[in-house]
Design a protein around this motif. Sequence first.
Motif, PDB file in Angstrom:
ATOM      1  N   GLN A  62       0.833  -1.205   0.000  1.00 53.16           N
ATOM      2  CA  GLN A  62       0.000   0.000   0.000  1.00 53.16           C
ATOM      3  C   GLN A  62       0.869   1.258   0.000  1.00 53.16           C
ATOM      4  OE1 GLN A  62      -2.342  -0.992   3.486  1.00 53.16           O
ATOM      5  NE2 GLN A  62      -4.025  -1.695   2.230  1.00 53.16           N
ATOM      6  N   ILE A  63       1.922   1.251   0.800  1.00 58.76           N
ATOM      7  CA  ILE A  63       2.805   2.426   0.857  1.00 58.76           C
ATOM      8  C   ILE A  63       3.483   2.638  -0.500  1.00 58.76           C
ATOM      9  CG2 ILE A  63       4.921   3.357   1.889  1.00 58.76           C
ATOM     10  CD1 ILE A  63       4.080   2.060   4.546  1.00 58.76           C
ATOM     11  N   ALA A  64       3.977   1.551  -1.088  1.00 58.15           N
ATOM     12  CA  ALA A  64       4.660   1.677  -2.386  1.00 58.15           C
ATOM     13  C   ALA A  64       3.696   2.215  -3.442  1.00 58.15           C
ATOM     14  CB  ALA A  64       5.229   0.322  -2.808  1.00 58.15           C
ATOM     15  N   LEU A  65       2.455   1.727  -3.423  1.00 54.30           N
ATOM     16  CA  LEU A  65       1.468   2.197  -4.402  1.00 54.30           C
ATOM     17  C   LEU A  65       1.054   3.636  -4.128  1.00 54.30           C
ATOM     18  CD1 LEU A  65      -0.605  -1.079  -4.587  1.00 54.30           C
ATOM     19  CD2 LEU A  65       0.434   0.046  -6.575  1.00 54.30           C
ATOM     20  N   LYS A  66       0.982   4.007  -2.853  1.00 54.85           N
ATOM     21  CA  LYS A  66       0.646   5.386  -2.500  1.00 54.85           C
ATOM     22  C   LYS A  66       1.711   6.335  -3.056  1.00 54.85           C
ATOM     23  CE  LYS A  66      -2.055   6.639   0.510  1.00 54.85           C
ATOM     24  NZ  LYS A  66      -3.491   6.845   0.254  1.00 54.85           N
ATOM     25  N   LEU A  67       2.989   5.921  -2.921  1.00 48.94           N
ATOM     26  CA  LEU A  67       4.078   6.808  -3.346  1.00 48.94           C
ATOM     27  C   LEU A  67       4.301   6.782  -4.852  1.00 48.94           C
ATOM     28  CD1 LEU A  67       6.723   6.112  -0.537  1.00 48.94           C
ATOM     29  CD2 LEU A  67       5.321   8.160  -0.847  1.00 48.94           C
ATOM     30  N   LEU A  68       4.074   5.625  -5.484  1.00 46.05           N
ATOM     31  CA  LEU A  68       4.461   5.484  -6.895  1.00 46.05           C
ATOM     32  C   LEU A  68       3.281   5.292  -7.850  1.00 46.05           C
ATOM     33  CD1 LEU A  68       7.533   3.073  -6.404  1.00 46.05           C
ATOM     34  CD2 LEU A  68       7.538   5.579  -6.484  1.00 46.05           C
ATOM     35  N   GLY A  69       2.116   4.954  -7.322  1.00 45.20           N
ATOM     36  CA  GLY A  69       0.989   4.616  -8.200  1.00 45.20           C
ATOM     37  C   GLY A  69       0.219   5.816  -8.696  1.00 45.20           C
ATOM     38  N   ASN A  70       0.178   6.876  -7.870  1.00 43.61           N
ATOM     39  CA  ASN A  70      -0.420   8.141  -8.290  1.00 43.61           C
ATOM     40  C   ASN A  70      -1.834   7.993  -8.837  1.00 43.61           C
ATOM     41  OD1 ASN A  70      -0.235  10.876  -8.480  1.00 43.61           O
ATOM     42  ND2 ASN A  70       0.707  10.869 -10.528  1.00 43.61           N
ATOM     43  N   TRP A  90      -7.370  -0.581  -3.089  1.00 44.75           N
ATOM     44  CA  TRP A  90      -7.392   0.136  -1.810  1.00 44.75           C
ATOM     45  C   TRP A  90      -6.730   1.513  -1.929  1.00 44.75           C
ATOM     46  CZ3 TRP A  90     -10.103  -1.766   2.212  1.00 44.75           C
ATOM     47  CH2 TRP A  90      -9.947  -1.148   3.461  1.00 44.75           C
ATOM     48  N   GLU A  91      -5.704   1.596  -2.761  1.00 47.11           N
ATOM     49  CA  GLU A  91      -4.993   2.868  -2.954  1.00 47.11           C
ATOM     50  C   GLU A  91      -5.598   3.700  -4.084  1.00 47.11           C
ATOM     51  OE1 GLU A  91      -2.979   4.186  -0.866  1.00 47.11           O
ATOM     52  OE2 GLU A  91      -2.958   2.367   0.352  1.00 47.11           O
ATOM     53  N   ASN A  92      -6.827   3.390  -4.454  1.00 47.37           N
ATOM     54  CA  ASN A  92      -7.523   4.139  -5.500  1.00 47.37           C
ATOM     55  C   ASN A  92      -6.800   4.137  -6.838  1.00 47.37           C
ATOM     56  OD1 ASN A  92      -9.845   5.091  -3.977  1.00 47.37           O
ATOM     57  ND2 ASN A  92      -8.322   6.243  -2.802  1.00 47.37           N
ATOM     58  N   CYS A  93      -6.077   3.070  -7.090  1.00 47.02           N
ATOM     59  CA  CYS A  93      -5.497   2.875  -8.416  1.00 47.02           C
ATOM     60  C   CYS A  93      -6.354   1.835  -9.143  1.00 47.02           C
ATOM     61  CB  CYS A  93      -4.067   2.362  -8.313  1.00 47.02           C
ATOM     62  SG  CYS A  93      -2.923   3.494  -7.479  1.00 47.02           S
ATOM     63  N   ILE A  94      -6.088   1.666 -10.434  1.00 55.09           N
ATOM     64  CA  ILE A  94      -6.899   0.737 -11.228  1.00 55.09           C
ATOM     65  C   ILE A  94      -6.031  -0.429 -11.679  1.00 55.09           C
ATOM     66  CG2 ILE A  94      -8.260   0.500 -13.359  1.00 55.09           C
ATOM     67  CD1 ILE A  94      -8.543   3.700 -12.992  1.00 55.09           C
ATOM     68  N   PRO A  95      -6.407  -1.659 -11.282  1.00 53.93           N
ATOM     69  CA  PRO A  95      -5.622  -2.799 -11.743  1.00 53.93           C
ATOM     70  C   PRO A  95      -5.897  -3.093 -13.216  1.00 53.93           C
ATOM     71  CG  PRO A  95      -7.451  -3.561 -10.375  1.00 53.93           C
ATOM     72  CD  PRO A  95      -7.525  -2.057 -10.402  1.00 53.93           C
ATOM     73  N   VAL A  96      -4.852  -3.214 -14.002  1.00 54.36           N
ATOM     74  CA  VAL A  96      -4.982  -3.625 -15.407  1.00 54.36           C
ATOM     75  C   VAL A  96      -4.236  -4.945 -15.522  1.00 54.36           C
ATOM     76  CG1 VAL A  96      -4.394  -3.071 -17.793  1.00 54.36           C
ATOM     77  CG2 VAL A  96      -5.157  -1.258 -16.228  1.00 54.36           C
ATOM     78  N   PHE A  97      -5.001  -6.019 -15.701  1.00 58.93           N
ATOM     79  CA  PHE A  97      -4.385  -7.342 -15.671  1.00 58.93           C
ATOM     80  C   PHE A  97      -3.726  -7.687 -16.996  1.00 58.93           C
ATOM     81  CE2 PHE A  97      -7.604  -7.498 -12.371  1.00 58.93           C
ATOM     82  CZ  PHE A  97      -6.842  -7.977 -11.304  1.00 58.93           C
ATOM     83  N   VAL A  98      -2.607  -8.381 -16.876  1.00 62.73           N
ATOM     84  CA  VAL A  98      -1.921  -8.940 -18.041  1.00 62.73           C
ATOM     85  C   VAL A  98      -1.751 -10.424 -17.742  1.00 62.73           C
ATOM     86  CG1 VAL A  98       0.320  -9.008 -19.216  1.00 62.73           C
ATOM     87  CG2 VAL A  98      -0.767  -6.798 -18.729  1.00 62.73           C
ATOM     88  N   ASP A  99      -2.077 -11.267 -18.704  1.00 66.75           N
ATOM     89  CA  ASP A  99      -2.077 -12.715 -18.456  1.00 66.75           C
ATOM     90  C   ASP A  99      -0.666 -13.223 -18.138  1.00 66.75           C
ATOM     91  OD1 ASP A  99      -3.309 -15.140 -18.071  1.00 66.75           O
ATOM     92  OD2 ASP A  99      -4.178 -15.269 -20.084  1.00 66.75           O
TER      93      ASP A  99
END
Length: 358
Positions: A62-70, A90-99
């Motif tokens: 979560q911390i890494a995504l908060k700092l780098l996910g924007n 949870w960090e309000n980012c959007i997961p884009v899946f790649v197989d």
Amino acid sequence: MINVTKTFFPPVEEYTKFIKRAWDNEWLTNRGELVLELEEKIKKYLEISNIIITNNGTVPLQIALKLLGNRGEIITTPFSYVATTASIVWENCIPVFVDIHPEYFTIDETKIEHSITPKTTAILATHVFGNPCNILAIESIAKKYNLKVIYDAAHSFGVKFNDKSIFEYGDVSTCSFHATKIFHTGEGGAMITKDQDLHNKLYFSHNFGHNGPLEFYGLGINGKMSELQAAMGLSILPYMDEIISERKRVVDYYNTNLDLEKIQVIKIRPNTVWNYSYYPVVFKSEYQLLEVQKALNDEGIFPRRYFYPSLNTVEYTNGGKMPISENIASRIVCLPLYVDLSLENLKKIVSLINNNIC
Ligand SMILES: *Cc1c(COP(=O)(O)O)cnc(C)c1O
């Protein structure tokens, strides 16, 4: 009962020796001497230059995504534990899946570029079962598109790739020290970066943003490990070589005795020193998996369906279709793997499997 894993307990005297120090110091948290000592000893053991140990393995994601996910789109794998995807949302980012790759089970790097948009900010990939992603390819894609790379290395304590700790790759790597993981502190985790500026940000973020008692560098949360958790880690760390070699014994037994013409096992990426953290097997069909599972359960043996379901199918993700991940997830289980798993029990597990896949 034989479960997929059994938590490693160090001799209780060795644990209480460390606990006694917390009592003597009358100090339980806020980076006491046991936490600092555990960080130093892990750095030495893994030959890494920096680490921040934390209260679990999800907060560092979560911390890494908060700092780098924007709050952007995060390219990620559908084949992992749910914490990987949940942290993104949870960090309000959007997961884009790649197989995933059908043999390594890690994100298929050849499909990443196709999924990048102007909103993409980072790649969050899992070294699933301790098997490294294609780190070099991911690094060059990230460079080309100016993306951050976060590795969920929850399974990867002790893994080396190209003669270097796996934790040293990417902008940030995270680890879990949960009781089910290969090295543990009951609950616990870590975040690792080689970038000193980012290290400082991760550091203040895991301690409410504090810069001394009266000032703040920025936004933070509580990700601190306690002295009680660190005591467990300090008493287990000296056993790590033994833990890994015991696990290798079990993996070698499975590799030589299972009928590998009829079941698929993980392919470990070249140039990897693996940690033998999991033994996943893929059956020919979900039906066969369920038959084998029932035969094992009837004898008190409980493998786990790691990882099921494929995370693109979780209701809060809008994950689209991931045919390879969904297919593997429906047919894969992890077999029991832990220190002291007896030869007698291994024989029983293997014969129950071999006899049910004819
Ligand atoms: C265990 C795990 C986590 C979460 O770790 P916790 O310490 O339980 O919070 C994250 N990602 C993966 C892939 C895991 O297996």
